[in-house]
Design a protein around this motif. Structure first.
Motif, PDB file in Angstrom:
ATOM      1  N   VAL A 133       1.612   7.141   4.504  1.00  0.00           N
ATOM      2  CA  VAL A 133       1.501   6.535   5.831  1.00  0.00           C
ATOM      3  C   VAL A 133       2.866   6.128   6.380  1.00  0.00           C
ATOM      4  N   THR A 134       3.665   5.436   5.581  1.00  0.00           N
ATOM      5  CA  THR A 134       4.924   4.871   6.083  1.00  0.00           C
ATOM      6  C   THR A 134       6.111   5.824   5.974  1.00  0.00           C
ATOM      7  N   LYS A 135       6.013   6.793   5.074  1.00  0.00           N
ATOM      8  CA  LYS A 135       7.123   7.712   4.764  1.00  0.00           C
ATOM      9  C   LYS A 135       8.311   6.975   4.150  1.00  0.00           C
ATOM     10  N   GLU A 136       8.040   5.801   3.585  1.00  0.00           N
ATOM     11  CA  GLU A 136       9.071   4.966   2.949  1.00  0.00           C
ATOM     12  C   GLU A 136       8.683   4.724   1.493  1.00  0.00           C
ATOM     13  N   ARG A 137       9.674   4.483   0.656  1.00  0.00           N
ATOM     14  CA  ARG A 137       9.397   4.109  -0.735  1.00  0.00           C
ATOM     15  C   ARG A 137       8.816   2.701  -0.768  1.00  0.00           C
ATOM     16  N   CYS A 138       8.147   2.378  -1.861  1.00  0.00           N
ATOM     17  CA  CYS A 138       7.552   1.048  -2.005  1.00  0.00           C
ATOM     18  C   CYS A 138       7.501   0.684  -3.474  1.00  0.00           C
ATOM     19  N   VAL A 139       7.331  -0.616  -3.735  1.00  0.00           N
ATOM     20  CA  VAL A 139       7.152  -1.102  -5.103  1.00  0.00           C
ATOM     21  C   VAL A 139       5.978  -2.075  -5.115  1.00  0.00           C
ATOM     22  N   ALA A 198      -9.165  -2.281  -7.404  1.00  0.00           N
ATOM     23  CA  ALA A 198      -7.963  -3.120  -7.450  1.00  0.00           C
ATOM     24  C   ALA A 198      -7.462  -3.375  -6.040  1.00  0.00           C
ATOM     25  N   THR A 199      -6.849  -4.526  -5.892  1.00  0.00           N
ATOM     26  CA  THR A 199      -6.107  -4.808  -4.677  1.00  0.00           C
ATOM     27  C   THR A 199      -4.644  -4.907  -5.084  1.00  0.00           C
ATOM     28  N   GLY A 200      -3.791  -4.463  -4.189  1.00  0.00           N
ATOM     29  CA  GLY A 200      -2.368  -4.481  -4.489  1.00  0.00           C
ATOM     30  C   GLY A 200      -1.549  -4.935  -3.304  1.00  0.00           C
ATOM     31  N   THR A 201      -0.483  -5.633  -3.602  1.00  0.00           N
ATOM     32  CA  THR A 201       0.503  -6.004  -2.600  1.00  0.00           C
ATOM     33  C   THR A 201       1.747  -5.185  -2.900  1.00  0.00           C
ATOM     34  N   PHE A 202       2.285  -4.554  -1.874  1.00  0.00           N
ATOM     35  CA  PHE A 202       3.427  -3.658  -2.035  1.00  0.00           C
ATOM     36  C   PHE A 202       4.537  -4.050  -1.084  1.00  0.00           C
ATOM     37  N   LYS A 203       5.753  -4.028  -1.600  1.00  0.00           N
ATOM     38  CA  LYS A 203       6.933  -4.242  -0.765  1.00  0.00           C
ATOM     39  C   LYS A 203       7.390  -2.854  -0.301  1.00  0.00           C
ATOM     40  N   ILE A 204       7.580  -2.719   1.005  1.00  0.00           N
ATOM     41  CA  ILE A 204       8.042  -1.470   1.574  1.00  0.00           C
ATOM     42  C   ILE A 204       9.568  -1.488   1.587  1.00  0.00           C
ATOM     43  N   ILE A 205      10.159  -0.465   1.024  1.00  0.00           N
ATOM     44  CA  ILE A 205      11.616  -0.377   0.948  1.00  0.00           C
ATOM     45  C   ILE A 205      12.089   0.435   2.153  1.00  0.00           C
ATOM     46  N   ARG A 206      12.493  -0.272   3.173  1.00  0.00           N
ATOM     47  CA  ARG A 206      12.949   0.383   4.398  1.00  0.00           C
ATOM     48  C   ARG A 206      14.423   0.746   4.243  1.00  0.00           C
ATOM     49  N   GLU A 207      14.727   2.018   4.402  1.00  0.00           N
ATOM     50  CA  GLU A 207      16.105   2.484   4.324  1.00  0.00           C
ATOM     51  C   GLU A 207      16.826   2.084   5.607  1.00  0.00           C
ATOM     52  N   LYS A 208      18.022   1.591   5.472  1.00  0.00           N
ATOM     53  CA  LYS A 208      18.810   1.144   6.640  1.00  0.00           C
ATOM     54  C   LYS A 208      19.369   2.334   7.366  1.00  0.00           C
ATOM     55  N   VAL A 261      -5.116   2.793 -18.223  1.00  0.00           N
ATOM     56  CA  VAL A 261      -5.201   4.029 -17.444  1.00  0.00           C
ATOM     57  C   VAL A 261      -5.842   3.733 -16.088  1.00  0.00           C
ATOM     58  N   TYR A 262      -6.876   2.901 -16.092  1.00  0.00           N
ATOM     59  CA  TYR A 262      -7.495   2.480 -14.818  1.00  0.00           C
ATOM     60  C   TYR A 262      -6.431   1.829 -13.926  1.00  0.00           C
ATOM     61  N   ALA A 263      -5.707   0.859 -14.481  1.00  0.00           N
ATOM     62  CA  ALA A 263      -4.709   0.123 -13.702  1.00  0.00           C
ATOM     63  C   ALA A 263      -3.615   1.064 -13.196  1.00  0.00           C
ATOM     64  N   THR A 264      -3.180   1.983 -14.042  1.00  0.00           N
ATOM     65  CA  THR A 264      -2.154   2.944 -13.642  1.00  0.00           C
ATOM     66  C   THR A 264      -2.644   3.829 -12.510  1.00  0.00           C
ATOM     67  N   MET A 265      -3.869   4.304 -12.621  1.00  0.00           N
ATOM     68  CA  MET A 265      -4.435   5.169 -11.586  1.00  0.00           C
ATOM     69  C   MET A 265      -4.573   4.421 -10.257  1.00  0.00           C
ATOM     70  N   LEU A 266      -5.009   3.177 -10.327  1.00  0.00           N
ATOM     71  CA  LEU A 266      -5.164   2.361  -9.115  1.00  0.00           C
ATOM     72  C   LEU A 266      -3.812   2.013  -8.496  1.00  0.00           C
ATOM     73  N   ASP A 267      -2.816   1.781  -9.314  1.00  0.00           N
ATOM     74  CA  ASP A 267      -1.475   1.516  -8.814  1.00  0.00           C
ATOM     75  C   ASP A 267      -0.905   2.763  -8.130  1.00  0.00           C
ATOM     76  N   PHE A 268      -1.038   3.900  -8.791  1.00  0.00           N
ATOM     77  CA  PHE A 268      -0.535   5.152  -8.218  1.00  0.00           C
ATOM     78  C   PHE A 268      -1.196   5.461  -6.876  1.00  0.00           C
ATOM     79  N   ILE A 269      -2.527   5.393  -6.812  1.00  0.00           N
ATOM     80  CA  ILE A 269      -3.217   5.817  -5.589  1.00  0.00           C
ATOM     81  C   ILE A 269      -2.845   4.940  -4.401  1.00  0.00           C
ATOM     82  N   GLN A 270      -2.677   3.649  -4.640  1.00  0.00           N
ATOM     83  CA  GLN A 270      -2.299   2.759  -3.540  1.00  0.00           C
ATOM     84  C   GLN A 270      -0.875   3.040  -3.076  1.00  0.00           C
ATOM     85  N   GLY A 271       0.039   3.194  -4.009  1.00  0.00           N
ATOM     86  CA  GLY A 271       1.419   3.509  -3.654  1.00  0.00           C
ATOM     87  C   GLY A 271       1.539   4.861  -2.970  1.00  0.00           C
ATOM     88  N   MET A 272       0.756   5.822  -3.413  1.00  0.00           N
ATOM     89  CA  MET A 272       0.783   7.154  -2.805  1.00  0.00           C
ATOM     90  C   MET A 272       0.322   7.101  -1.348  1.00  0.00           C
TER      91      MET A 272
END
Length: 134
Positions: free
Chosen positions: A70-76, A124-134, A54-65
């Protein structure tokens, strides 16, 4: 008509997994996102404390959110390193994040979970790939 930021907020708010765990959005601004969780017994591990998943899920969600706000783009998430610093069995916990580095395709973020007294429970620290729409 809803703004892009409002649509992103609703996307998270209406996500079935987000709802299933019980996360609530406290703040959702372009530069600040905060979520909370009212701890339920079903989320506790065999020690009677909040499960690390649950900790990991919450930390993953907050960073992605935050990154999406900020970017207005999807990410993984490509990497999430989680540190469990304190246990909790009841009450409310909160998560916030900050962007440490933002590139065109990758971002590096940090998230924290605290209790109502401000005690640090997880980080947590996270690395996220930004999915830029063409």
């Amino acid at each position: 008509m809803a703004t892009t930021l409002e649509l992103i907020k609703e996307d998270f708010k209406n996500n079935s997994f987000f709802q299933y765990i019980g996360f609530e959005i406290v703040e959702f601004e372009e530069d600040r996102v905060k979520i909370k969780l009212d701890i339920k017994e079903v989320l506790l591990n065999t020690n009677g404390t909040l499960h690390g998943g649950v900790y990991a899920t919450m930390l993953d969600f907050i960073q992605g959110m935050l990154l999406r706000a900020v970017t207005k783009e999807r990410c993984v998430t490509t990497n999430l390193t989680t540190h469990f610093l304190g246990s909790v069995s009841s009450g409310e916990i909160f998560a916030e994040a900050m962007i440490l580095q933002l590139g065109y395709k990758l971002a590096f973020l940090e998230g924290e979970i605290t209790d109502t007294d401000g005690r640090l429970l997880g980080k947590a620290t996270g690395t996220f790939k930004i999915i830029r729409e063409k």
